[in-house]
Structures are given as structure tokens and as C-alpha cells.
Design a protein around this motif. Structure first.
Motif, PDB file in Angstrom:
ATOM      1  N   UNK A   1       1.124  -1.007  -0.161  1.00  0.00           N
ATOM      2  CA  UNK A   1      -0.302  -0.047   0.427  1.00  0.00           C
ATOM      3  C   UNK A   1       1.474   1.322  -0.016  1.00  0.00           C
ATOM      4  N   UNK A   2       2.013   1.253   0.812  1.00  0.00           N
ATOM      5  CA  UNK A   2       3.068   2.008   0.763  1.00  0.00           C
ATOM      6  C   UNK A   2       3.205   2.679  -0.987  1.00  0.00           C
ATOM      7  N   UNK A   3       3.302   1.659  -1.446  1.00  0.00           N
ATOM      8  CA  UNK A   3       3.682   2.341  -3.096  1.00  0.00           C
ATOM      9  C   UNK A   3       3.021   3.225  -4.525  1.00  0.00           C
ATOM     10  N   UNK A   4       1.891   2.979  -3.576  1.00  0.00           N
ATOM     11  CA  UNK A   4       0.847   3.697  -4.018  1.00  0.00           C
ATOM     12  C   UNK A   4      -0.127   4.903  -3.469  1.00  0.00           C
ATOM     13  N   UNK A   5       0.354   4.761  -2.080  1.00  0.00           N
ATOM     14  CA  UNK A   5       0.282   5.648  -1.205  1.00  0.00           C
ATOM     15  C   UNK A   5       1.260   7.148  -1.313  1.00  0.00           C
ATOM     16  N   UNK A   6       2.699   6.386  -1.470  1.00  0.00           N
ATOM     17  CA  UNK A   6       3.625   7.364  -1.862  1.00  0.00           C
ATOM     18  C   UNK A   6       3.690   7.876  -3.122  1.00  0.00           C
ATOM     19  N   UNK A   7       3.155   7.464  -4.104  1.00  0.00           N
ATOM     20  CA  UNK A   7       4.054   7.175  -5.001  1.00  0.00           C
ATOM     21  C   UNK A   7       5.026   7.257  -5.562  1.00  0.00           C
ATOM     22  N   UNK A   8       5.632   5.859  -5.081  1.00  0.00           N
ATOM     23  CA  UNK A   8       7.356   5.581  -5.740  1.00  0.00           C
ATOM     24  C   UNK A   8       7.096   4.762  -6.223  1.00  0.00           C
ATOM     25  N   UNK A   9       7.802   5.481  -7.519  1.00  0.00           N
ATOM     26  CA  UNK A   9       8.067   4.415  -9.159  1.00  0.00           C
ATOM     27  C   UNK A   9       9.524   4.197  -9.413  1.00  0.00           C
ATOM     28  N   UNK A  10      10.310   4.517  -8.294  1.00  0.00           N
ATOM     29  CA  UNK A  10      12.104   4.586  -7.664  1.00  0.00           C
ATOM     30  C   UNK A  10      12.330   4.829  -6.965  1.00  0.00           C
TER      31      UNK A  10
ATOM     32  N   UNK B   1      13.672   6.966  -2.900  1.00  0.00           N
ATOM     33  CA  UNK B   1      12.865   8.084  -2.801  1.00  0.00           C
ATOM     34  C   UNK B   1      12.887   8.423  -1.723  1.00  0.00           C
ATOM     35  N   UNK B   2      13.254   9.714  -1.533  1.00  0.00           N
ATOM     36  CA  UNK B   2      13.227  10.672  -0.322  1.00  0.00           C
ATOM     37  C   UNK B   2      12.151  11.441  -0.169  1.00  0.00           C
ATOM     38  N   UNK B   3      11.485  11.301   1.263  1.00  0.00           N
ATOM     39  CA  UNK B   3      10.184  12.239   1.233  1.00  0.00           C
ATOM     40  C   UNK B   3      10.686  12.491   2.872  1.00  0.00           C
ATOM     41  N   UNK B   4      10.114  14.012   2.915  1.00  0.00           N
ATOM     42  CA  UNK B   4      10.236  14.683   3.416  1.00  0.00           C
ATOM     43  C   UNK B   4       8.983  15.051   4.407  1.00  0.00           C
ATOM     44  N   UNK B   5       8.402  15.201   5.822  1.00  0.00           N
ATOM     45  CA  UNK B   5       6.849  15.246   6.455  1.00  0.00           C
ATOM     46  C   UNK B   5       7.456  16.456   7.367  1.00  0.00           C
ATOM     47  N   UNK B   6       6.156  16.646   7.480  1.00  0.00           N
ATOM     48  CA  UNK B   6       6.277  18.093   8.332  1.00  0.00           C
ATOM     49  C   UNK B   6       4.689  17.887   8.625  1.00  0.00           C
ATOM     50  N   UNK B   7       4.790  17.668  10.374  1.00  0.00           N
ATOM     51  CA  UNK B   7       3.473  17.185  10.514  1.00  0.00           C
ATOM     52  C   UNK B   7       3.034  16.080  10.563  1.00  0.00           C
ATOM     53  N   UNK B   8       3.478  15.482   9.881  1.00  0.00           N
ATOM     54  CA  UNK B   8       2.921  14.370   8.863  1.00  0.00           C
ATOM     55  C   UNK B   8       2.447  14.247   8.154  1.00  0.00           C
ATOM     56  N   UNK B   9       2.563  15.537   7.384  1.00  0.00           N
ATOM     57  CA  UNK B   9       2.297  15.666   5.911  1.00  0.00           C
ATOM     58  C   UNK B   9       3.448  15.403   4.765  1.00  0.00           C
ATOM     59  N   UNK B  10       3.611  14.496   3.966  1.00  0.00           N
ATOM     60  CA  UNK B  10       4.661  14.695   3.259  1.00  0.00           C
ATOM     61  C   UNK B  10       4.910  16.544   2.126  1.00  0.00           C
ATOM     62  N   UNK B  11       5.943  16.983   2.203  1.00  0.00           N
ATOM     63  CA  UNK B  11       5.834  18.001   2.277  1.00  0.00           C
ATOM     64  C   UNK B  11       7.438  18.348   0.933  1.00  0.00           C
ATOM     65  N   UNK B  12       7.849  17.300   0.649  1.00  0.00           N
ATOM     66  CA  UNK B  12       9.049  17.750  -0.778  1.00  0.00           C
ATOM     67  C   UNK B  12       9.635  16.271  -0.767  1.00  0.00           C
ATOM     68  N   UNK B  13      10.127  15.992  -1.664  1.00  0.00           N
ATOM     69  CA  UNK B  13      10.754  14.223  -2.295  1.00  0.00           C
ATOM     70  C   UNK B  13      11.809  14.365  -3.278  1.00  0.00           C
TER      71      UNK B  13
END
Length: 116
Positions: free
Chosen positions: A71-80, A83-95
């Protein structure tokens, strides 16, 4: 330049599930997560880089293999990976999904300058 390192720097952690990821990002105002897969050489090479980044910035880092919870693949649109994802207050803000990058680029992704 002032030494910004902290002796209380968090240690990067490994997470196994979406629920563990949710708990991790909820526990921190800001966090960085690497989505990786086993056998990915660029992903493995990022581990010491991210260890340095957390030491220098104090931003908590986690590693999660989305194949362990698809489910993480779809939830975070992991295609490669990595992948580094920055979270701020629980929300992805940059990648960043440009493959291996150095610590200076990761620190820049987090919005810091002049640390490394």
C-alpha cells in the motif's frame, strides 16, 4: 561557522509497515524517510549519507521497504528507489527520487544551508 551538531541526534530507524511509518512521522514535527528496496545498491549507499544528515541536522530518519507493505507504493507514489520524502507535521512536503545523492543535496532538501 557554528557547529550545529547535537549529541542528541536521533539514530535512523527501520520501519516495516505503513502503520509504523504513520507512527514515526506523527511522533516528529519533521522527518525524512527513505523508501528503498533490498538489493538496490544506490539505496544501500544512501544509508551512511542519511546517518550523517541526521547527525548534522537532528532531523529523524527512517528507512522503509514499500515491498513489505505494498500500500505504501501507491500511497506515496513510489516509482523509483531510493525515494526520499520529507514530512512536516505528518504530511509529505517534499521529495527527491534522483537516485544516489550526497549529504549536501539532502541537507538542501531539508531546507538547511551551510551545514556541510
Amino acid at each position: 561557522m557554528t557547529d550545529t551538531r547535537t549529541t542528541d541526534a536521533p539514530t535512523p530507524v527501520r520501519l516495516d509497515t505503513a502503520a509504523a511509518l504513520d507512527r514515526f512521522v506523527a511522533a516528529h514535527d519533521r522527518a525524512l524517510v527513505e523508501f528503498y528496496t533490498a538489493g538496490c545498491s544506490a539505496c544501500g549507499a544512501m544509508e551512511p549519507v542519511l546517518g550523517l544528515v541526521t547527525e548534522e541536522t537532528g532531523v529523524p530518519v527512517a528507512f522503509v521497504n514499500p515491498r513489505g507493505d505494498p500500500a505504501l507504493i501507491e500511497d506515496y507514489d513510489i516509482t523509483r528507489v531510493p525515494t526520499l520524502v520529507v514530512f512536516e507535521d505528518g504530511t509529505p512536503t517534499d521529495r527527491l527520487d534522483d537516485g544516489f545523492v550526497g549529504a549536501d543535496r539532502v541537507v538542501e532538501l531539508l531546507g538547511y544551508t551551510d551545514l556541510l
